[in-house]
Each structure stands twice: as structure tokens, then as C-alpha cells.
Design an enzyme around this catalytic site. Structure first.
Site, PDB file in Angstrom:
ATOM      1  N   GLY A 252       0.832  -1.200   0.000  1.00 20.48           N
ATOM      2  CA  GLY A 252       0.000   0.000   0.000  1.00 20.48           C
ATOM      3  C   GLY A 252       0.862   1.244   0.000  1.00 20.48           C
ATOM      4  O   GLY A 252       1.995   1.229  -0.494  1.00 20.48           O
TER       5      GLY A 252
ATOM      6  N   CYS B 138       2.085  -0.147  -8.810  1.00 19.31           N
ATOM      7  CA  CYS B 138       3.101   0.429  -7.928  1.00 19.31           C
ATOM      8  C   CYS B 138       4.348   0.864  -8.682  1.00 19.31           C
ATOM      9  O   CYS B 138       4.960   1.877  -8.366  1.00 19.31           O
ATOM     10  CB  CYS B 138       3.486  -0.582  -6.839  1.00 19.31           C
ATOM     11  SG  CYS B 138       2.135  -0.995  -5.734  1.00 19.31           S
TER      12      CYS B 138
ATOM     13  N   GLU C 170       3.676   9.795  -5.762  1.00 24.01           N
ATOM     14  CA  GLU C 170       3.135   8.763  -6.654  1.00 24.01           C
ATOM     15  C   GLU C 170       1.743   9.141  -7.149  1.00 24.01           C
ATOM     16  O   GLU C 170       0.856   9.470  -6.363  1.00 24.01           O
ATOM     17  CB  GLU C 170       3.069   7.430  -5.913  1.00 24.01           C
ATOM     18  CG  GLU C 170       2.593   6.278  -6.772  1.00 24.01           C
ATOM     19  CD  GLU C 170       2.603   4.959  -6.028  1.00 24.01           C
ATOM     20  OE1 GLU C 170       2.949   3.941  -6.649  1.00 24.01           O
ATOM     21  OE2 GLU C 170       2.268   4.948  -4.829  1.00 24.01           O
TER      22      GLU C 170
ATOM     23  N   GLU D  43       5.688  -3.300   0.863  1.00 25.25           N
ATOM     24  CA  GLU D  43       5.909  -2.727  -0.463  1.00 25.25           C
ATOM     25  C   GLU D  43       5.028  -1.498  -0.539  1.00 25.25           C
ATOM     26  O   GLU D  43       3.795  -1.600  -0.522  1.00 25.25           O
ATOM     27  CB  GLU D  43       5.563  -3.748  -1.549  1.00 25.25           C
ATOM     28  CG  GLU D  43       6.122  -3.381  -2.919  1.00 25.25           C
ATOM     29  CD  GLU D  43       5.218  -2.421  -3.667  1.00 25.25           C
ATOM     30  OE1 GLU D  43       5.498  -1.196  -3.632  1.00 25.25           O
ATOM     31  OE2 GLU D  43       4.248  -2.876  -4.273  1.00 25.25           O
ATOM     32  N   LEU D  44       5.652  -0.312  -0.621  1.00 27.28           N
ATOM     33  CA  LEU D  44       4.937   0.939  -0.388  1.00 27.28           C
ATOM     34  C   LEU D  44       4.856   1.844  -1.614  1.00 27.28           C
ATOM     35  O   LEU D  44       4.640   3.046  -1.498  1.00 27.28           O
ATOM     36  CB  LEU D  44       5.596   1.691   0.774  1.00 27.28           C
ATOM     37  CG  LEU D  44       5.693   0.902   2.092  1.00 27.28           C
ATOM     38  CD1 LEU D  44       6.406   1.724   3.150  1.00 27.28           C
ATOM     39  CD2 LEU D  44       4.312   0.473   2.576  1.00 27.28           C
TER      40      LEU D  44
END
Length: 468
Positions: A225, A279, A373, A245-246
Site C-alpha cells: 500500500g 506500484c 506517486e 511494499e509501499l
């Protein structure tokens, strides 16, 4: 709107329901019950009980479980793809590809049980040391809390579930409330495959449920996230091992000697897949000044061929973003980028949850579109003439997931590979390239630890040393 939280009368159900709507049509496609603290605690207790027995299962038994689940998933692959298409808004082709990859992830996780082997080391390595032997083995860690996002609701869950089961752990998973249906169906298939009761449980809800899991009786927290949510969950989890996992702000860098047609194809494919909601999608496209104009021409021509519309239509190339709020945020960022000096070359138009494939040139470094992002179908071009300036901009940023570089210059390949501060450098590929067995993850605000089946298997195991 994608989800609606509805409170039912006490006589009808004890829990509020999350109603899920198709982001393209707005049609209601299902609902799931929100888990309260009691339900989460019950799931975690059940997982602990299941783990106490499952930790002593054999590698062959674990492999068989994962293979059976993969077979059941294959048997209803098209139905599962339709669920993903309907709840996420990704095209039916993209959804089918995700189901195919999820099957591979489960099978490869089953195969990976054979590589979780230890070693024997002598202790008498210096004069006077006792002559003994240390046996190093890897054991099941316990209960894994797995929290997954909406964009790959099946395969990202399998990337947590598969290695966890292969290592001998139990799993309590919480999918995104924006796309919970695929995970719920996977849990049903796992029960049908013979998973012991409590070994894999799915609970539903938002941030409060995620925090309850993180602060509950777990041994590992695996989260995919955003950085803010990841930090909050890490703080809630205390000393529990965290795998996170960002996301990222991933660059694609194109040098003058590159295959420009291939680079243009990758830029389109890696940015507009699932409407830019990946991502590691291309967030910033760095074009060398000497090839910028010709690359822009190639990209504009390719954008014109991207057909948007109903994700369930086989001819649709790009579907919706997850909900209208997300689409409005992409629209805001594009407008702000233009205000800050960018030139809009294609797209920029929103219709509900559909956002047209968009290309902007000369995007400033400080505008929101590239400063953080952006989850949407927007290619933001950054110009450069000096390699060092690109390396510095990427390496000095707060993110560090993956980068793509197009060049055939061996010296530049070595330089980019050595100097870019990211978790992965893809040569003549886009940053969104991923193989199920290869380590995947980032540094800095992009995460902790790595996914990728073999590495996750070790991350989800405890090391034990026995000396005799």
C-alpha cells in the site's frame, strides 16, 4: 463510487456491510461483512491454533495444498477474471492475465518448499575453539497478517499466501475494501482445496481492521500500500517483523542510442496498464533532449490507438481508475502540472471514472504529479541532457522502487545500475517489469524487505541454530 458502507438493522446482521460497485457501470456486484474486533481476534486465534499443527507438516504436504488451490483457481479462471474486471475496472484481458499469474505464483510457491534448506557449519574455525557443529534450519514463523491493495487483488494476495503456506505459516488476510471479492472467493477455494480450518482466513474492512490485525497476535506483517498507511501499521505492530511494499515514483530513462520504438511501446504499456494504477508503473519519463521530439511523436501516435471504455469489452485497451474520487485527484494533478508550466500533448479529459490516456511534456520537478506517486494514466515527461542530473533526481527522491533504462551503451548500463538508489534497475525494460520468482521491493519510502517467492519464503521463516 466503488464502495459504500451500509449499516444494517441489528436483526438483519450484526455487522455493517461493504457494498461493492462496478467502477465503470455503477452496478452493485456484491457485498462483504466488515469484521469487528471480536471477529478479527477470532480469526487470529483460529490461525494460531491451525499453525500449531501445520508447522510440523511436511514440504510435500504444503506443496500439495498449494497445487490443489492452483488447480481449483485454474478451473474457474474465467469466472475469477470477471470478478476482478468488475470490482477493479481493469480490462478483462488484464484480469485474465492476473489470474494466470496467480496460478503460477501458487505453483511456484509449492515448488519453493524444496529450496528452504539449511546448512551445517563447524565451530572450530579459530585455534582453541571447541570442535562442534552448528545445524542451521528454517522454521515456520507463525501467523502472517497479510494486507493487500485493490490493484492486483488476487496475485498480490497469492504473493503473500503462497510463500507463507510453503514456509508452514497460517495467514489472516485483509483485502482492500475497494476490491474485496476476489480474495473472498480465493478463501472459499482454499477451503475446498483442503486447507485446515483457520489456516487461511479473509476478514474485511478498512484502516481500523488493518490496524487491529497489525496490533494483534501475529508474527509477521506483510503489507502492500502507501507509505503513510505502512508507517501507521508498522507503529501499530511493535516488534513484529514487517514486510512492506509501499509504491514508488518510478522513472523510465531513454538515452539517444536506445531502440526508440521499443521504448515508446514500453512507456505506453507500463503506464496505461490497469489505467496507471500499478506500484512500479512509469511515473516519470526522462527523455534525452536529442531524441525528445521524436519520442513524443511516437508516444502521441500510440496514445491515439489506446481504446478506453467498458473493461468487460474484449476490444477495450484501458479501463477505469478505481473510483471517481481517484479520477478527480488525477485530474487535479494534471491541471496543477499545466499551471506549473507543463504542456498537455494528449488526453487530460475525465468522464466519470474514465480518465483519458494523457501525455504532458516539460513537467516541473516540484509539481504534485511527479513529486509523489500518481495512480492514474498520465505520462509525465522530464527533459534532460546530463545523465548525472537524472541519477541525482531519482536517487535523491524519497522513493526507490524500480527504474527502467533504455540504452545499449555498456558503460551507461554499469553506471545506472551502480548509482541509481532503487530496489531494481530494468535494462531495456520498464520499471513495472516483474517475475514471480525474482526479488521485488524498494528502499527508502518504497518499502521494507522483498517479495518474490524464494526470498519471501526466507523472510517468512525463523532461523534456528542447533549446536552439538
Amino acid at each position: 463510487m466503488t464502495i459504500t458502507l451500509v449499516k444494517r438493522p441489528a436483526a438483519a446482521t450484526a455487522s455493517p456491510q461493504i457494498e461493492v460497485f462496478n467502477p465503470y457501470s455503477g452496478a452493485r456486484i456484491g457485498q462483504v461483512a466488515v469484521a469487528d474486533e471480536v471477529a478479527v481476534a477470532k480469526a487470529l486465534q483460529g490461525a494460531r491454533r491451525a499453525w500449531r499443527e501445520f508447522r510440523f507438516s511436511t514440504p510435500a504436504e504444503r506443496k500439495a495444498l498449494l497445487y490443489r488451490l492452483a488447480v481449483l483457481l485454474a478451473d474457474e479462471a474465467d469466472d475469477m477474471a470477471k470478478i476482478i474486471c468488475a470490482e477493479v475496472g481493469k480490462t478483462i484481458a488484464e484480469a485474465r492475465n492476473e489470474v494466470r499469474r496467480a496460478q503460477n505464483t501458487l505453483r511456484l510457491s509449492g515448488d519453493a518448499v524444496t529450496v528452504l534448506h539449511g546448512e551445517v557449519l563447524p565451530t572450530a574455525i579459530v585455534p582453541g575453539a571447541p570442535s562442534k557443529f552448528a545445524s542451521i534450519t528454517y522454521e515456520a514463523a507463525g501467523v502472517v497478517g497479510a494486507i493487500t491493495p485493490f490493484n492486483y487483488p488476487l496475485n498480490l494476495l497469492c504473493h503473500k499466501l503462497g510463500p507463507a503456506i510453503a514456509a508452514g505459516n497460517a495467514v489472516v488476510a485483509k483485502p482492500s475494501p475497494k476490491a474485496p471479492l476476489a480474495a473472498a472467493r480465493l478463501a472459499e477455494l482454499a477451503a475446498k482445496a483442503g486447507f485446515p480450518a483457520g489456516l487461511f482466513t479473509v476478514v474485511h474492512g478498512g484502516a481500523e481492521v488493518a490496524a487491529t490485525i497489525a496490533g494483534g497476535d501475529i508474527d509477521i506483517l506483510s503489507f502492500t500500500g502507501g507509505p503513510a498507511a505502512g508507517l501507521a501499521l508498522k507503529n501499530a505492530s511493535g516488534l513484529v517483523r514487517c514486510l512492506m511494499e509501499l509504491g514508488g515514483n518510478d522513472p523510465l530513462i531513454v538515452m539517444p542510442d536506445a531502440d526508440l520504438d521499443r521504448a515508446a511501446d514500453v512507456a505506453i504499456g507500463h503506464r496505461f496498464e490497469i489505467a496507471g494504477q500499478s506500484c512500479a508503473a512509469v511515473k516519470r519519463l526522462f527523455l534525452h533532449d536529442s531524441i525528445r521530439e521524436t519520442m513524443l511523436e511516437r508516444i502521441v501516435a500510440r496514445i491515439e490507438a489506446v481504446r478506453t471504455g467498458d473493461p468487460a469489452d474484449a476490444d477495450t485497451v484501458m479501463g477505469t481508475v478505481i473510483d471517481e474520487q481517484a479520477a478527480m485527484e488525477v485530474e487535479r494533478r494534471v491541471r496543477q502540472a499545466v499551471t506549473d508550466g507543463a504542456e498537455l500533448l494528449a488526453g487530460g479529459v475525465r468522464k466519470g471514472t474514465l480518465f483519458a490516456p494523457t501525455l504532458l511534456d516539460a513537467v516541473s520537478e516540484g509539481t504534485d504529479l511527479v513529486r509523489s506517486e500518481t495512480f492514474g494514466p498520465v505520462l509525465a515527461v522530464r527533459r534532460f541532457s546530463d545523465v548525472g542530473s537524472v541519477i541525482a533526481e531519482v536517487s535523491d527522491g524519497i522513493y526507490g522502487l524500480q527504474a527502467g533504462v533504455f540504452t545499449n551503451d555498456h558503460a551507461l548500463v554499469k553506471r545506472f545500475s551502480r548509482e541509481l538508489r532503487v530496489g531494481g534497475v530494468m535494462i531495456n525494460e520498464g520499471p513495472d517489469f516483474r517475475a514471480e520468482n525474482v526479488p521485488f521491493g524498494g528502499i527508502k519510502s518504497s518499502g521494507l524487505g522483498r517479495e518474490g517467492i524464494h526470498m519471501t519464503l526466507r523472510e517468512m521463516s525463523e532461523t534456528k541454530v542447533v549446536i552439538d
